[in-house]
Motif scaffolding. Sequence first.
Motif, PDB file in Angstrom:
ATOM      1  N   HIS A 174       0.388  -4.376  -1.563  1.00 34.47           N
ATOM      2  CA  HIS A 174      -0.407  -3.790  -0.484  1.00 34.47           C
ATOM      3  C   HIS A 174      -1.138  -4.909   0.250  1.00 34.47           C
ATOM      4  CE1 HIS A 174      -3.232  -3.954  -3.856  1.00 34.47           C
ATOM      5  NE2 HIS A 174      -4.254  -3.685  -3.065  1.00 34.47           N
ATOM      6  N   HIS A 196      -4.873  -5.687 -11.300  1.00 36.13           N
ATOM      7  CA  HIS A 196      -6.079  -6.082 -12.033  1.00 36.13           C
ATOM      8  C   HIS A 196      -6.001  -5.500 -13.438  1.00 36.13           C
ATOM      9  CE1 HIS A 196      -7.716  -7.322  -8.152  1.00 36.13           C
ATOM     10  NE2 HIS A 196      -7.183  -6.205  -7.691  1.00 36.13           N
ATOM     11  N   ASP A 211      -7.333  -9.685  -1.801  1.00 38.16           N
ATOM     12  CA  ASP A 211      -7.201 -10.310  -3.127  1.00 38.16           C
ATOM     13  C   ASP A 211      -5.756 -10.241  -3.643  1.00 38.16           C
ATOM     14  OD1 ASP A 211      -7.684  -7.533  -3.306  1.00 38.16           O
ATOM     15  OD2 ASP A 211      -8.353  -7.681  -5.379  1.00 38.16           O
ATOM     16  N   HIS A 212      -4.840  -9.858  -2.758  1.00 35.03           N
ATOM     17  CA  HIS A 212      -3.404  -9.911  -3.063  1.00 35.03           C
ATOM     18  C   HIS A 212      -2.683 -10.814  -2.069  1.00 35.03           C
ATOM     19  CE1 HIS A 212      -3.619  -6.446  -5.939  1.00 35.03           C
ATOM     20  NE2 HIS A 212      -4.799  -6.417  -5.355  1.00 35.03           N
ATOM     21  N   ASP A 260      -2.469  -1.923  -6.954  1.00 41.99           N
ATOM     22  CA  ASP A 260      -3.732  -1.266  -7.292  1.00 41.99           C
ATOM     23  C   ASP A 260      -3.595   0.260  -7.293  1.00 41.99           C
ATOM     24  OD1 ASP A 260      -4.674  -3.819  -7.431  1.00 41.99           O
ATOM     25  OD2 ASP A 260      -6.026  -3.687  -5.718  1.00 41.99           O
TER      26      ASP A 260
HETATM   27 ZN   LIG Z   1      -6.667  -5.676  -5.787  1.00 41.85          ZN
END
Ligand SMILES: [Zn+2]
Length: 242
Positions: free
Chosen positions: A61, A218, A65-66, A173
């Motif tokens: 996505h 995560h 943070d990806h 996520d």
């Molecule tokens: Zn994430």
Amino acid sequence: MEIASGIRRIGQGMINSYLIEEAGAVTIIDAGVPGYYGDLPAELAALGRSIGDVKALVLTHGHSDHIGFAERLRKERKVPVSVHGADAALARGEVPNPAKGFGPTRIRPLIEFLWLTMRKGGLRIPRLVEVSTFGDGATLDVPGAPRVIVVPGHTPGSAALHVVGRSALFVGDAIATYAVTTGASGPQVAPFTADRDQAVASLARLEGLEATYVLPGHGQPWTGGVAEAIRLVRSSANPPKG
Ligand SMILES: [Zn+2]
Ligand SMILES: [Zn+2]
């Protein structure tokens, strides 16, 4: 670190980027934070490969943070980056994060998450200039041949990637096994989810898939089966009333 034969992970489990090797070529799934770029050579070497063997970066996505080192890998190594069409604008930084606020937090896990993000350059993530898109049901022509199952809710274009040959389901996520905001572990709805009800409903699309390894964006790998992971997310999202 090794997750399974032909699968490695950058990071200790708080923010994950995965490498899949097939027939001497490598696909990276999610690019974590920019500082993970420096960890790539060692992880590739452990697979007997080098940076030239990386053929694709696939994003589950468009959250920052990806995206991590995606633009650097694309620009410096000409590695193509792809994401589901509904998240392309988010991945390019053209639209704001659809998730609102932090949700419930606990201070210590949140500080650990922000500290890792800060140390690894995650506060200044280079904008992804070019990203190609895929649709639901596609089998991607990249090493490992992941099949796309779109699971909207966390973001509109969240996608799970099923790598049948490695018995692995990369869920991004759509399912977290660690909440970076509270420190809670076990399969659950991830923090920063735009539409929780839709995210939980979308998990029905993963029902019936077989995967020894459920690998989230995560948290640690889940090896208790896809069905049980979904059951636990549902029960944590809708705790029985009593
Ligand atoms: Zn994430
Ligand atoms: Zn996310």
